[in-house]
Design a protein around this motif. Structure first.
Motif, PDB file in Angstrom:
ATOM      1  N   THR A   7       0.849  -1.189   0.000  1.00 35.39           N
ATOM      2  CA  THR A   7       0.000   0.000   0.000  1.00 35.39           C
ATOM      3  C   THR A   7       0.881   1.233   0.000  1.00 35.39           C
ATOM      4  N   ALA A   8       0.438   2.244  -0.704  1.00 37.19           N
ATOM      5  CA  ALA A   8       1.218   3.485  -0.771  1.00 37.19           C
ATOM      6  C   ALA A   8       1.211   4.175   0.583  1.00 37.19           C
ATOM      7  N   ARG A   9       2.328   4.722   0.948  1.00 36.60           N
ATOM      8  CA  ARG A   9       2.401   5.439   2.228  1.00 36.60           C
ATOM      9  C   ARG A   9       1.626   6.752   2.178  1.00 36.60           C
ATOM     10  N   ILE A  10       1.629   7.397   1.016  1.00 34.13           N
ATOM     11  CA  ILE A  10       0.933   8.676   0.849  1.00 34.13           C
ATOM     12  C   ILE A  10      -0.226   8.480  -0.118  1.00 34.13           C
ATOM     13  N   SER A  11      -1.373   9.053   0.206  1.00 33.21           N
ATOM     14  CA  SER A  11      -2.540   8.887  -0.656  1.00 33.21           C
ATOM     15  C   SER A  11      -2.291   9.502  -2.025  1.00 33.21           C
ATOM     16  N   GLN A  12      -2.953   8.945  -3.033  1.00 30.23           N
ATOM     17  CA  GLN A  12      -2.822   9.486  -4.379  1.00 30.23           C
ATOM     18  C   GLN A  12      -3.302  10.926  -4.434  1.00 30.23           C
ATOM     19  N   ARG A  13      -4.340  11.228  -3.668  1.00 31.99           N
ATOM     20  CA  ARG A  13      -4.919  12.572  -3.675  1.00 31.99           C
ATOM     21  C   ARG A  13      -3.885  13.612  -3.237  1.00 31.99           C
ATOM     22  N   ILE A  14      -3.189  13.297  -2.150  1.00 32.33           N
ATOM     23  CA  ILE A  14      -2.196  14.249  -1.629  1.00 32.33           C
ATOM     24  C   ILE A  14      -0.904  14.204  -2.446  1.00 32.33           C
ATOM     25  N   SER A  15      -0.546  13.033  -2.920  1.00 35.67           N
ATOM     26  CA  SER A  15       0.678  12.918  -3.731  1.00 35.67           C
ATOM     27  C   SER A  15       0.589  13.737  -5.004  1.00 35.67           C
ATOM     28  N   ALA A  16      -0.640  13.955  -5.477  1.00 40.50           N
ATOM     29  CA  ALA A  16      -0.818  14.675  -6.739  1.00 40.50           C
ATOM     30  C   ALA A  16      -0.703  16.181  -6.593  1.00 40.50           C
ATOM     31  N   ILE A  17      -0.662  16.672  -5.338  1.00 42.72           N
ATOM     32  CA  ILE A  17      -0.597  18.114  -5.133  1.00 42.72           C
ATOM     33  C   ILE A  17       0.812  18.626  -5.438  1.00 42.72           C
ATOM     34  N   ALA A  18       0.898  19.668  -6.231  1.00 45.13           N
ATOM     35  CA  ALA A  18       2.189  20.300  -6.482  1.00 45.13           C
ATOM     36  C   ALA A  18       2.541  21.230  -5.333  1.00 45.13           C
ATOM     37  N   GLU A  19       3.808  21.268  -4.984  1.00 47.87           N
ATOM     38  CA  GLU A  19       4.266  22.196  -3.952  1.00 47.87           C
ATOM     39  C   GLU A  19       4.016  23.631  -4.408  1.00 47.87           C
ATOM     40  N   SER A  20       3.721  24.508  -3.459  1.00 47.16           N
ATOM     41  CA  SER A  20       3.555  25.913  -3.801  1.00 47.16           C
ATOM     42  C   SER A  20       4.885  26.460  -4.320  1.00 47.16           C
ATOM     43  N   ALA A  21       4.920  26.772  -5.598  1.00 45.43           N
ATOM     44  CA  ALA A  21       6.173  27.217  -6.220  1.00 45.43           C
ATOM     45  C   ALA A  21       6.645  28.540  -5.643  1.00 45.43           C
ATOM     46  N   THR A  22       5.710  29.428  -5.352  1.00 46.25           N
ATOM     47  CA  THR A  22       6.108  30.733  -4.828  1.00 46.25           C
ATOM     48  C   THR A  22       6.744  30.591  -3.445  1.00 46.25           C
ATOM     49  N   LEU A  23       6.137  29.741  -2.595  1.00 43.11           N
ATOM     50  CA  LEU A  23       6.704  29.536  -1.261  1.00 43.11           C
ATOM     51  C   LEU A  23       8.010  28.759  -1.338  1.00 43.11           C
ATOM     52  N   ALA A  24       8.109  27.850  -2.308  1.00 43.18           N
ATOM     53  CA  ALA A  24       9.347  27.085  -2.461  1.00 43.18           C
ATOM     54  C   ALA A  24      10.508  27.991  -2.862  1.00 43.18           C
ATOM     55  N   VAL A  25      10.259  28.894  -3.802  1.00 42.16           N
ATOM     56  CA  VAL A  25      11.294  29.837  -4.217  1.00 42.16           C
ATOM     57  C   VAL A  25      11.681  30.738  -3.053  1.00 42.16           C
ATOM     58  N   ASP A  26      10.673  31.219  -2.322  1.00 45.62           N
ATOM     59  CA  ASP A  26      10.937  32.100  -1.179  1.00 45.62           C
ATOM     60  C   ASP A  26      11.738  31.373  -0.103  1.00 45.62           C
ATOM     61  N   ALA A  27      11.376  30.109   0.158  1.00 45.10           N
ATOM     62  CA  ALA A  27      12.080  29.340   1.182  1.00 45.10           C
ATOM     63  C   ALA A  27      13.541  29.111   0.796  1.00 45.10           C
ATOM     64  N   LYS A  28      13.771  28.797  -0.488  1.00 48.44           N
ATOM     65  CA  LYS A  28      15.145  28.569  -0.943  1.00 48.44           C
ATOM     66  C   LYS A  28      15.966  29.845  -0.841  1.00 48.44           C
ATOM     67  N   ALA A  29      15.351  30.970  -1.217  1.00 53.12           N
ATOM     68  CA  ALA A  29      16.059  32.250  -1.145  1.00 53.12           C
ATOM     69  C   ALA A  29      16.416  32.590   0.302  1.00 53.12           C
ATOM     70  N   LYS A  30      15.465  32.359   1.215  1.00 60.31           N
ATOM     71  CA  LYS A  30      15.710  32.678   2.632  1.00 60.31           C
ATOM     72  C   LYS A  30      16.757  31.743   3.225  1.00 60.31           C
ATOM     73  N   ALA A  31      16.751  30.469   2.800  1.00 57.97           N
ATOM     74  CA  ALA A  31      17.750  29.532   3.304  1.00 57.97           C
ATOM     75  C   ALA A  31      19.144  29.930   2.845  1.00 57.97           C
ATOM     76  N   LEU A  32      19.269  30.323   1.592  1.00 57.32           N
ATOM     77  CA  LEU A  32      20.569  30.767   1.085  1.00 57.32           C
ATOM     78  C   LEU A  32      21.025  32.042   1.792  1.00 57.32           C
ATOM     79  N   LYS A  33      20.069  32.920   2.049  1.00 60.42           N
ATOM     80  CA  LYS A  33      20.404  34.168   2.738  1.00 60.42           C
ATOM     81  C   LYS A  33      20.865  33.882   4.163  1.00 60.42           C
ATOM     82  N   ALA A  34      20.184  32.931   4.814  1.00 57.93           N
ATOM     83  CA  ALA A  34      20.571  32.559   6.184  1.00 57.93           C
ATOM     84  C   ALA A  34      21.959  31.937   6.219  1.00 57.93           C
ATOM     85  N   ALA A  35      22.347  31.333   5.104  1.00 55.43           N
ATOM     86  CA  ALA A  35      23.677  30.725   5.012  1.00 55.43           C
ATOM     87  C   ALA A  35      24.751  31.741   4.647  1.00 55.43           C
ATOM     88  N   GLY A  36      24.353  33.001   4.572  1.00 53.74           N
ATOM     89  CA  GLY A  36      25.314  34.061   4.309  1.00 53.74           C
ATOM     90  C   GLY A  36      25.434  34.487   2.864  1.00 53.74           C
TER      91      GLY A  36
END
Length: 409
Positions: A7-36
């Motif tokens: 059995t799949a660990r994650i439901s098909q319904r939730i697995s099909a959701i795409a990550e929020s691209a805007t929040l993903a870009v923002d998170a990556k930018a903030k992580a890089l900024k936090a790293a100096g």
């Protein structure tokens, strides 16, 4: 369970959701900024201004009152629902009873509640494209089918009734309407709003309208609510809104949906099982916001307008980039198709990005500027930049892009 069955660990319904691209870009930018790293982020649509003092003070005072330390009605505090109804009449000319208001945990929950309440499996929802990244995911979660109708820069990112007509089928239930738009900043004229609303009414469609950028328009362009522009729609309208953008309250998480009583009752029932009431302290802060003056947003608009003009001029100075001037929200949606396939020199040798997603990655890696690629909002070939950041960062970010992108071969 028989041997070999998995059995799949994650439901098909939730697995099909795409990550929020805007929040993903923002998170990556903030992580890089936090790293100096000196990263400049044009990703998230978040005003760089503090929440106005009188709103913060209302929250502080509410936190000291024991009555707000307890559960409250799942649909929202009565005083906030009343204030939202009065604000809607004031700003949109649309009269509703407080019972037609559901207070939600940010605008995203209002989006989710609305589609979960209105959509049955197989129902189609027309989405003018480019669209905000969350809309299609919320529709799919409800079992619905998003139907994209694309309007490019050639038509100001504004869809026409003719395009909408071509997208209708016997399964179409809802038209999503957003003006001012995220991600493009496009604003429909009063005449266009009325025409689209009348068309939707003639087809018997529901209209879900997101009005969260209602107060952010420029160049004397006016916001028009489709609920009032097209009275023919009757009660088949749901309005989505919130305090995040107008009052620089993105982190406070207070939104709302307004609709006919039966829809709001059903959506409130859903929310009672999902999250129950929004934080009482945040609700009191929101009440202070919507009943208070619009002085703060007027001051922010002066800065946004200045940045809007600067970023459009800066991007249009890059060969291969075409950036229409938006008249609403705080985004530009630049056409970068002229850069795709060109050669860029990098530390790892020459690179030829074929998509806007590849181009956005290249810009982040090479000059540490974060933009959101068009794939997050519809077709490839575009990038969204929020100009709701400081003037200095905006100027430096555009300068870096000009220097790097200007060397394309």
């Amino acid at each position: 369970m028989s041997a070999g069955t998995t059995t799949a660990r994650i439901s098909q319904r939730i697995s099909a959701i795409a990550e929020s691209a805007t929040l993903a870009v923002d998170a990556k930018a903030k992580a890089l900024k936090a790293a100096g790293r000196p990263v400049i982020g044009f990703g998230a649509g978040e005003p760089d201004f503090p929440t106005p003092d009188y709103i913060v003070q209302a929250a502080i005072e509410a936190a000291g009152q024991p009555k707000y330390h307890r559960y409250s009605p799942a649909g929202g505090l009565p005083e906030l629902k009343k204030a939202i109804a009065e604000k809607t009449l004031r700003d949109s000319g649309y009269e509703v009873d407080p019972s037609q208001v559901l207070v939600t945990n940010g605008g995203k929950q209002a989006v989710y509640n609305t589609f979960a309440t209105l959509v049955d499996p197989g129902d189609e929802v027309i989405i003018p494209t480019p669209f905000w990244t969350t809309y299609p995911e919320a529709i799919r979660l409800a079992g619905g089918v998003p139907v994209e109708v694309f309007a490019g820069p050639e038509q100001g990112y504004l869809v026409t009734v003719e395009q909408l007509e071509a997208a209708v089928t016997d399964r179409t239930k809802i038209l999503l309407f957003v003006s001012p738009s995220n991600p493009t900043g496009a604003v429909y004229s009063p005449e266009q709003v009325a025409e689209i609303g009348k068309w939707a009414a003639s087809k018997g469609l529901w209209v879900v309208t997101d009005e969260i950028y209602e107060h952010l328009t420029y160049d004397d362009v006016e916001f028009t609510s489709i609920a009032t522009a097209a009275p023919e729609l009757g009660d088949k309208v749901v309005i989505l809104n919130g305090v995040a953008k107008t009052y620089a309250m993105t982190g406070w998480r207070v939104g709302w949906m307004i609709g006919p009583a039966d829809v709001i009752k059903a959506a409130t029932n859903l929310q009672s099982h999902a999250t129950s009431n929004v934080s009482n302290i945040m609700q009191i802060a929101a009440a202070a916001a919507v009943t208070g003056p619009l002085t703060a947003v007027d001051e922010m608009k002066v800065a946004f307008d200045r940045r809007r003009k600067a970023i459009v001029a800066g991007l249009n100075a890059i060969d291969g980039v075409e950036c229409p001037t938006p008249t609403g929200a705080f985004y530009v949606y630049a056409d970068v198709r002229g850069l795709l396939g060109k050669e860029f020199e990098t530390s790892n040798g020459p690179v030829r990005p074929r998509t806007s997603a590849e181009l956005a990655t290249l810009i982040l890696d090479e000059v540490e500027v974060a933009v959101v690629p068009g794939e997050a909002f519809g077709p490839s070939g575009y990038v969204r930049l929020s100009y709701a950041l400081g003037d200095d960062d905006l100027a430096e970010g555009v300068r870096r892009m000009q220097e790097f992108l200007g060397k394309a071969k």
